[in-house]
Design an enzyme around this catalytic site. Structure first.
Site, PDB file in Angstrom:
ATOM      1  N   HIS A 184       3.192   6.991   5.504  1.00 16.25           N
ATOM      2  CA  HIS A 184       3.958   6.077   6.367  1.00 16.25           C
ATOM      3  C   HIS A 184       4.370   4.767   5.673  1.00 16.25           C
ATOM      4  O   HIS A 184       4.867   3.864   6.334  1.00 16.25           O
ATOM      5  CB  HIS A 184       3.307   5.851   7.747  1.00 16.25           C
ATOM      6  CG  HIS A 184       1.901   5.342   7.754  1.00 16.25           C
ATOM      7  ND1 HIS A 184       0.943   5.838   8.604  1.00 16.25           N
ATOM      8  CD2 HIS A 184       1.307   4.370   7.044  1.00 16.25           C
ATOM      9  CE1 HIS A 184      -0.184   5.194   8.408  1.00 16.25           C
ATOM     10  NE2 HIS A 184       0.010   4.295   7.472  1.00 16.25           N
ATOM     11  N   MET A 190      -9.164   1.930  16.660  1.00 20.45           N
ATOM     12  CA  MET A 190     -10.392   2.739  16.697  1.00 20.45           C
ATOM     13  C   MET A 190     -10.992   2.810  18.096  1.00 20.45           C
ATOM     14  O   MET A 190     -11.892   3.597  18.333  1.00 20.45           O
ATOM     15  CB  MET A 190     -11.404   2.184  15.709  1.00 20.45           C
ATOM     16  CG  MET A 190     -11.767   0.770  15.993  1.00 20.45           C
ATOM     17  SD  MET A 190     -12.677   0.055  14.641  1.00 20.45           S
ATOM     18  CE  MET A 190     -12.874  -1.582  15.319  1.00 20.45           C
ATOM     19  N   LYS A 203     -15.264   2.313   8.915  1.00 20.66           N
ATOM     20  CA  LYS A 203     -14.145   1.479   8.454  1.00 20.66           C
ATOM     21  C   LYS A 203     -14.631   0.489   7.398  1.00 20.66           C
ATOM     22  O   LYS A 203     -15.788   0.114   7.385  1.00 20.66           O
ATOM     23  CB  LYS A 203     -13.449   0.789   9.615  1.00 20.66           C
ATOM     24  CG  LYS A 203     -14.198  -0.359  10.239  1.00 20.66           C
ATOM     25  CD  LYS A 203     -13.319  -1.128  11.163  1.00 20.66           C
ATOM     26  CE  LYS A 203     -12.126  -1.758  10.494  1.00 20.66           C
ATOM     27  NZ  LYS A 203     -12.377  -2.611   9.349  1.00 20.66           N
ATOM     28  N   SER A 247      -5.780   8.405  18.931  1.00 20.39           N
ATOM     29  CA  SER A 247      -4.623   8.733  18.109  1.00 20.39           C
ATOM     30  C   SER A 247      -3.897   9.938  18.702  1.00 20.39           C
ATOM     31  O   SER A 247      -4.326  10.491  19.721  1.00 20.39           O
ATOM     32  CB  SER A 247      -5.096   9.045  16.686  1.00 20.39           C
ATOM     33  OG  SER A 247      -5.770   7.937  16.145  1.00 20.39           O
ATOM     34  N   HIS A 306       4.392   5.017  13.565  1.00 20.04           N
ATOM     35  CA  HIS A 306       3.228   5.393  12.740  1.00 20.04           C
ATOM     36  C   HIS A 306       1.890   5.052  13.369  1.00 20.04           C
ATOM     37  O   HIS A 306       0.861   5.532  12.938  1.00 20.04           O
ATOM     38  CB  HIS A 306       3.328   4.756  11.365  1.00 20.04           C
ATOM     39  CG  HIS A 306       2.775   3.353  11.288  1.00 20.04           C
ATOM     40  ND1 HIS A 306       3.175   2.334  12.123  1.00 20.04           N
ATOM     41  CD2 HIS A 306       1.848   2.799  10.458  1.00 20.04           C
ATOM     42  CE1 HIS A 306       2.521   1.233  11.801  1.00 20.04           C
ATOM     43  NE2 HIS A 306       1.713   1.487  10.809  1.00 20.04           N
ATOM     44  N   GLY A 307       1.891   4.195  14.370  1.00 23.88           N
ATOM     45  CA  GLY A 307       0.608   3.786  14.946  1.00 23.88           C
ATOM     46  C   GLY A 307       0.850   3.034  16.231  1.00 23.88           C
ATOM     47  O   GLY A 307       1.911   3.171  16.842  1.00 23.88           O
ATOM     48  N   ASP A 314       0.855  -1.184   0.000  1.00 29.14           N
ATOM     49  CA  ASP A 314       0.000   0.000   0.000  1.00 29.14           C
ATOM     50  C   ASP A 314       0.894   1.239   0.000  1.00 29.14           C
ATOM     51  O   ASP A 314       1.113   1.895   1.025  1.00 29.14           O
ATOM     52  CB  ASP A 314      -0.933  -0.009   1.213  1.00 29.14           C
ATOM     53  CG  ASP A 314      -2.101   0.940   0.995  1.00 29.14           C
ATOM     54  OD1 ASP A 314      -2.169   1.554  -0.091  1.00 29.14           O
ATOM     55  OD2 ASP A 314      -2.942   1.055   1.893  1.00 29.14           O
ATOM     56  N   ASN A 340      -7.176  -2.047   8.204  1.00 32.80           N
ATOM     57  CA  ASN A 340      -7.141  -1.071   9.304  1.00 32.80           C
ATOM     58  C   ASN A 340      -7.402   0.360   8.821  1.00 32.80           C
ATOM     59  O   ASN A 340      -7.118   1.311   9.535  1.00 32.80           O
ATOM     60  CB  ASN A 340      -5.805  -1.160  10.054  1.00 32.80           C
ATOM     61  CG  ASN A 340      -4.623  -0.842   9.159  1.00 32.80           C
ATOM     62  OD1 ASN A 340      -4.771  -0.641   7.964  1.00 32.80           O
ATOM     63  ND2 ASN A 340      -3.437  -0.809   9.740  1.00 32.80           N
ATOM     64  N   HIS A 341      -7.924   0.508   7.619  1.00 36.60           N
ATOM     65  CA  HIS A 341      -8.189   1.860   7.108  1.00 36.60           C
ATOM     66  C   HIS A 341      -9.483   2.409   7.683  1.00 36.60           C
ATOM     67  O   HIS A 341     -10.440   1.678   7.874  1.00 36.60           O
ATOM     68  CB  HIS A 341      -8.240   1.831   5.585  1.00 36.60           C
ATOM     69  CG  HIS A 341      -6.892   1.539   4.989  1.00 36.60           C
ATOM     70  ND1 HIS A 341      -6.709   1.226   3.675  1.00 36.60           N
ATOM     71  CD2 HIS A 341      -5.662   1.534   5.551  1.00 36.60           C
ATOM     72  CE1 HIS A 341      -5.416   1.029   3.449  1.00 36.60           C
ATOM     73  NE2 HIS A 341      -4.770   1.206   4.575  1.00 36.60           N
TER      74      HIS A 341
END
Lengths: 153, 485
Positions: free
Chosen positions: B333, B385, B484, B389, B408-409, B97, B204-205
């Site tokens: 990322h 979620m 999502k 964040s 990044h997460g 991605d 996970n988008h």
């Protein structure tokens, strides 16, 4: 279409490999049935195949230099058809023939256009990775094939 | 000196694995983690971060950030810089991605104004932003227009009424990376991507409505510089990438590199690390195609933001301008870029791969938009979620230590297969609603796979990077609504 050796084909999903992604091992009594198992496993990641009706027939042809590249290219082609033509498939009939310095695959598939109301959709597979990827003859039963596949989700 | 899993402790939050750990390592590996995080890291991280250290032309260290987990090829949370002449480019060091990233948009609305309308807002977002398997977007274009998207990214969007003029400057690289070469993109990749602009995808988008958490608004003075003036201000976060287009570009070149490695006498421990010299024809072709996908991803997030503005306009009956819905920032990322960094006492261009890692440039860097340049680059860290964040700030220390890179997460601790065995999507949705988060997902299973328990504690990840001085905390953002795929 090759039918011999399709007595048994299956797959199972693996936990705790490449955590954000989905891994499976597919098996078959022949190379053809291995490829069909892998196609079913890939499709099950995207949709509950029981909710897909086989109203559209599609054939794809793939040529690749090696058996494992043939599987990689075949699964990638199924992902492409999902995105380009919005088609998901219920069943797969694979035939594989050797060519000069390459392997040739033909697959006839039955399925239908994605229907968000009727299909039990799951994950949109991004790609087939080459992490741990490989096709091999499994030990034990003669003629049994096995492939490990990690899909990027 | 403490040693955990063959890593020697350098400081409270930095660990190092020396080249003697594995034959063929060209540089040491460095892991940013508290003792707790490193003890809990899966074995794949250690295997993969040291595999990356073996790649030709790698400079200084192979890094794993605090959110690192087992990926394919590189670990997720991996950073590696390569010499432009002797080094390689690897699709596995970027991810399928390409330019998956985060975008943060502010509003001038407060929690009390949004909360009563959150279901209406989330339901409308779900209708306007296509999500899920094989979904198509609403932007229709021909091949020539799609190639303009590949070249110009957000700039194309702004010129075609999918954004505002000032959106362009608030996106990493000014909304498009130079060097796109559409002639290096396959027809199959274009066919996959041409109808997907403005779609979220799955996994996970997400697109999430969030509120600045009053109890964790760490640096209100800095937040104000980004337009966060209230401690319960509502913002919107988008996490997605280049969709099937980027996925196909990566798949195409993974095959090219898998074959090309023999020609360059390169061997790798994992076929997903397939690579070619950056200076080779294959390397240049992939870079040109990869930049096309990166620019498409910027445009994808832009069209989604355009839809988000429409949704807010309908629900709150005010123009998005009146709602102050400006982009705070947009970060990649999953990317590789040529950047100038300090190496061996000098300053030179290197190819920095960030796979599940975010650029974190310090104050004064010319690549930071003028409005933020004196402050440092905004860094957006997306959590699960359920847990929220963060907005952080890049630092000079990141420039010195990590090629200007941070986490990044939150990073997964549990596979998707394992997560959905532990919780059902319906139960999770109800639990989240009780906790003040209204979520609408394309599939129940997909929702279950993203449960908060499948991830590390994002606060510990952020705290680690803050303590290391790599990215500094500005604000924690608490979810109140989420769509999502």
């Amino acid at each position: 279409m090759a039918t011999k050796g399709r007595r048994h084909s299956d797959y199972r999903f693996l936990s705790n490999i490449a955590l954000a992604d989905i891994a499976f091992v597919a098996r078959g009594d022949s190379l053809q049935s291995l490829f069909e198992s892998a196609a079913r496993a890939l499709t099950e990641v995207m949709v509950d195949r029981r909710t897909v009706v086989g109203r559209v027939t599609r054939r794809i042809d793939v040529r690749s230099p090696t058996v494992d590249r043939l599987l990689y290219d075949f699964l990638t082609e199924l992902i492409v058809v999902k995105d380009v033509d919005s088609l998901l498939f219920k069943d797969f009939k694979v035939s594989i023939a050797p060519g000069r310095g390459e392997r040739r695959l033909a697959c006839e598939m039955r399925g239908e256009e994605i229907d968000r109301d009727r299909h039990a959709l799951r994950n949109d597979v991004k790609a087939v990775t080459m992490h741990m990827f490989g096709v091999k003859k499994a030990g034990g039963k003669a003629g049994r094939w096995e492939a490990t596949v990690v899909l990027d989700i | 000196m403490t040693e955990v899993k063959n890593a020697k402790q350098i400081s409270d939050v930095v660990w190092e694995i020396p080249p003697s750990y594995k034959a063929g390592m060209n540089v040491p590996a460095r892991i940013y983690a508290t003792k707790k995080l490193i003890e809990e890291m899966d074995s794949g991280v250690f295997e993969q971060v040291t595999n990356v250290a073996m790649l030709p032309g790698i400079v200084k260290y192979s890094y794993a950030m605090a959110d690192a987990h087992w990926g394919y090829g590189f670990p997720i949370g991996g950073v590696a810089a390569f010499d432009l002449e002797k080094g390689v480019i690897s699709p596995g060091g970027i991810g399928f991605d390409i330019n998956c990233g985060m975008r943060l948009v502010r509003t001038n609305l407060r929690l009390s104004e949004v909360k009563p309308k959150i279901k209406e807002l989330v339901d409308l977002l779900f209708r306007l932003v296509p999500t899920g398997v094989g979904v198509k977007g609403t932007v229709r274009m021909n091949q020539s227009q799609f190639e303009d998207v590949m070249r110009w990214g957000v700039k194309w969007c702004a010129e075609n009424d999918y954004g505002w003029e000032d959106d362009v400057s608030k996106v990493e690289e000014g909304g498009f990376i130079k060097g796109a070469d559409p002639s290096k993109v396959s027809q199959q990749a274009s066919s996959r991507g041409i109808s997907q602009l403005g779609t979220l995808g799955s996994g996970n988008h997400y697109c999430e409505v969030q509120v600045v958490d009053p109890a964790r608004f760490f640096d209100a003075k800095m937040g104000k510089q980004f337009g966060l003036v209230h401690d319960d201000q509502v913002v919107v976060m988008v996490h997605c990438g280049s969709r099937g287009f980027g996925h196909q570009v990566a798949s195409d070149y993974l095959r090219v590199f898998d074959s090309a490695m023999k020609r360059y006498s390169i061997t790798v421990r994992d076929r997903e690390l397939a690579c070619a010299p950056f200076s080779s024809n294959e390397g240049a072709d992939y870079y040109g195609a990869m930049v096309c996908a990166a620019n498409m991803a910027f445009a994808n997030r832009q069209v989604i933001v355009h839809r988000i503005r429409e949704a807010f306009k309908q629900v709150f009956r005010k123009d998005p301008e009146a709602l102050d819905m400006h982009i705070i920032y947009d970060v990649c990322h999953n990317i590789a870029k040529v950047e100038r960094h300090k190496v061996e006492g000098g300053s030179r261009d290197v190819l920095v791969h960030r796979k599940g890692a975010t650029r974190s440039f310090g104050p004064g860097h010319p690549d930071i938009p003028p409005a933020y340049r004196a402050l440092g680059q905004p860094v957006i860290i997306g959590g699960s979620m359920e847990t929220g964040s963060y907005l952080l700030l890049g630092t000079e220390k990141a420039m010195e230590e990590t090629f200007g890179s941070t986490a990044h997460g939150s990073g997964r601790t549990m596979s998707r297969t394992a997560a959905k065995k532990q919780v059902s999507g319906r139960d999770l949705q109800q639990r989240m609603e009780k906790n003040g988060i209204y979520v609408k997902a394309a599939t129940w299973e997909g929702l279950a796979e993203e449960a908060g328990m499948a991830y590390k504690d994002i606060s510990e990840v952020v705290e680690t990077m803050h303590q290391a001085g790599i990215s500094l905390k500005v604000a924690a953002l608490r979810p109140i609504g989420n769509i999502k795929g």
